[in-house]
Structures are given as structure tokens and as C-alpha cells.
Scaffold this motif. Structure first.
Motif, PDB file in Angstrom:
ATOM      1  N   ILE A  25      18.528  37.011  71.788  1.00  0.00           N
ATOM      2  CA  ILE A  25      17.895  36.537  73.019  1.00  0.00           C
ATOM      3  C   ILE A  25      16.400  36.343  72.799  1.00  0.00           C
ATOM      4  O   ILE A  25      15.837  35.313  73.206  1.00  0.00           O
ATOM      5  N   ARG A  26      15.752  37.299  72.158  1.00  0.00           N
ATOM      6  CA  ARG A  26      14.311  37.150  71.879  1.00  0.00           C
ATOM      7  C   ARG A  26      14.049  35.901  71.047  1.00  0.00           C
ATOM      8  O   ARG A  26      13.121  35.139  71.321  1.00  0.00           O
ATOM      9  N   ASP A  27      14.863  35.666  70.024  1.00  0.00           N
ATOM     10  CA  ASP A  27      14.684  34.493  69.170  1.00  0.00           C
ATOM     11  C   ASP A  27      14.872  33.198  69.952  1.00  0.00           C
ATOM     12  O   ASP A  27      14.087  32.257  69.820  1.00  0.00           O
ATOM     13  N   ILE A  28      15.909  33.122  70.772  1.00  0.00           N
ATOM     14  CA  ILE A  28      16.177  31.919  71.558  1.00  0.00           C
ATOM     15  C   ILE A  28      15.016  31.632  72.505  1.00  0.00           C
ATOM     16  O   ILE A  28      14.551  30.497  72.613  1.00  0.00           O
ATOM     17  N   VAL A  29      14.546  32.654  73.189  1.00  0.00           N
ATOM     18  CA  VAL A  29      13.463  32.479  74.154  1.00  0.00           C
ATOM     19  C   VAL A  29      12.160  32.082  73.448  1.00  0.00           C
ATOM     20  O   VAL A  29      11.449  31.180  73.887  1.00  0.00           O
ATOM     21  N   GLU A  50      11.797  30.602  70.449  1.00  0.00           N
ATOM     22  CA  GLU A  50      11.935  29.243  69.911  1.00  0.00           C
ATOM     23  C   GLU A  50      11.969  28.191  71.018  1.00  0.00           C
ATOM     24  O   GLU A  50      11.575  27.051  70.798  1.00  0.00           O
ATOM     25  N   GLY A  51      12.420  28.584  72.213  1.00  0.00           N
ATOM     26  CA  GLY A  51      12.500  27.654  73.338  1.00  0.00           C
ATOM     27  C   GLY A  51      11.162  27.386  73.992  1.00  0.00           C
ATOM     28  O   GLY A  51      11.021  26.444  74.772  1.00  0.00           O
ATOM     29  N   GLY A  52      10.164  28.224  73.687  1.00  0.00           N
ATOM     30  CA  GLY A  52       8.819  28.010  74.189  1.00  0.00           C
ATOM     31  C   GLY A  52       8.668  28.075  75.696  1.00  0.00           C
ATOM     32  O   GLY A  52       7.896  27.318  76.274  1.00  0.00           O
ATOM     33  N   ASP A  97       6.555  34.751  80.496  1.00  0.00           N
ATOM     34  CA  ASP A  97       7.343  35.174  81.658  1.00  0.00           C
ATOM     35  C   ASP A  97       8.763  34.635  81.616  1.00  0.00           C
ATOM     36  O   ASP A  97       9.553  34.894  82.514  1.00  0.00           O
ATOM     37  N   GLY A  98       9.084  33.861  80.572  1.00  0.00           N
ATOM     38  CA  GLY A  98      10.376  33.194  80.486  1.00  0.00           C
ATOM     39  C   GLY A  98      11.482  34.084  79.978  1.00  0.00           C
ATOM     40  O   GLY A  98      11.255  35.193  79.494  1.00  0.00           O
ATOM     41  N   GLY A  99      12.691  33.562  80.087  1.00  0.00           N
ATOM     42  CA  GLY A  99      13.850  34.291  79.605  1.00  0.00           C
ATOM     43  C   GLY A  99      15.056  33.386  79.537  1.00  0.00           C
ATOM     44  O   GLY A  99      14.967  32.176  79.742  1.00  0.00           O
ATOM     45  N   GLU A 123      38.256  29.655  88.630  1.00  0.00           N
ATOM     46  CA  GLU A 123      37.784  30.465  87.507  1.00  0.00           C
ATOM     47  C   GLU A 123      36.264  30.482  87.517  1.00  0.00           C
ATOM     48  O   GLU A 123      35.629  29.534  87.954  1.00  0.00           O
ATOM     49  N   THR A 124      35.673  31.564  87.032  1.00  0.00           N
ATOM     50  CA  THR A 124      34.218  31.635  86.928  1.00  0.00           C
ATOM     51  C   THR A 124      33.817  31.495  85.470  1.00  0.00           C
ATOM     52  O   THR A 124      34.262  32.260  84.622  1.00  0.00           O
ATOM     53  N   ALA A 125      33.004  30.494  85.211  1.00  0.00           N
ATOM     54  CA  ALA A 125      32.449  30.287  83.876  1.00  0.00           C
ATOM     55  C   ALA A 125      30.972  30.641  83.928  1.00  0.00           C
ATOM     56  O   ALA A 125      30.369  30.673  85.006  1.00  0.00           O
ATOM     57  N   LEU A 126      30.402  30.921  82.776  1.00  0.00           N
ATOM     58  CA  LEU A 126      28.984  31.250  82.723  1.00  0.00           C
ATOM     59  C   LEU A 126      28.217  30.108  82.081  1.00  0.00           C
ATOM     60  O   LEU A 126      28.659  29.535  81.081  1.00  0.00           O
ATOM     61  N   ASP A 127      27.062  29.792  82.646  1.00  0.00           N
ATOM     62  CA  ASP A 127      26.194  28.742  82.144  1.00  0.00           C
ATOM     63  C   ASP A 127      24.892  29.392  81.684  1.00  0.00           C
ATOM     64  O   ASP A 127      24.384  30.291  82.357  1.00  0.00           O
ATOM     65  N   PHE A 128      24.364  28.957  80.558  1.00  0.00           N
ATOM     66  CA  PHE A 128      23.153  29.525  79.983  1.00  0.00           C
ATOM     67  C   PHE A 128      22.085  28.457  79.888  1.00  0.00           C
ATOM     68  O   PHE A 128      22.369  27.321  79.515  1.00  0.00           O
ATOM     69  N   GLU A 129      20.836  28.823  80.219  1.00  0.00           N
ATOM     70  CA  GLU A 129      19.712  27.910  80.063  1.00  0.00           C
ATOM     71  C   GLU A 129      18.427  28.714  79.919  1.00  0.00           C
ATOM     72  O   GLU A 129      18.340  29.852  80.383  1.00  0.00           O
TER      73      GLU A 129
END
Length: 73
Positions: free
Chosen positions: A12-16, A18-20, A24-26, A37-43
Motif C-alpha cells: 500500500i505504501r509503495d502504491i500510494v 508511486e501514485g503521487g 494526505d493521500g491513500g 453481490e458486493t465487489a470492491l473497487d480500488f483507487e
């Protein structure tokens, strides 16, 4: 509440980083209903949305909407 493994924290730290998205981001996880059904979305997100649960662990930051928080609890 959601507990993160050491490996998950690192990813998670690497993704955040590298995502710039800034200091305060995450990584935001939201629940999406699809045919009962419940699916999860990531951004990447610069900040949480009102109502998000915020999980901070060893520099990793997750923002969870209400649905995602319930599914991952």
C-alpha cells in the motif's frame, strides 16, 4: 477493524508513493453492488470522502467507504 499484514502495509505504501497523491493521500476502497453481490473497487485518492473510515498503519493509509468497511470487518 481491518488489520494489515506487514506485506500489505509495504504494498500500500509503495502504491500510494508511486501514485503521487501527496502526504494526505491513500488507497480508497469502495464497495460496489452488482447483481446482489458486493465487489470492491480500488483507487488512489488525495483524501478520504466524507463518511470514509480511515485506516493508518506504519505509513500505509486506506480510506474505506461504509460498504467496504463492513465487508472487510
Amino acid at each position: 477493524m481491518l488489520e494489515l499484514s506487514a506485506e500489505a502495509v509495504e504494498v500500500i505504501r509503495d502504491i500510494v508513493t508511486e501514485g503521487g497523491v501527496g502526504s494526505d493521500g491513500g488507497l480508497r476502497i469502495s464497495g460496489v453492488a452488482d447483481n446482489g453481490e458486493t465487489a470492491l473497487d480500488f483507487e488512489l485518492a488525495e483524501s478520504p470522502v466524507e463518511g470514509d473510515a480511515v485506516v493508518r498503519e506504519s505509513g500505509a493509509v486506506l480510506f474505506l467507504d461504509e460498504t467496504a468497511a463492513a465487508v472487510l470487518d
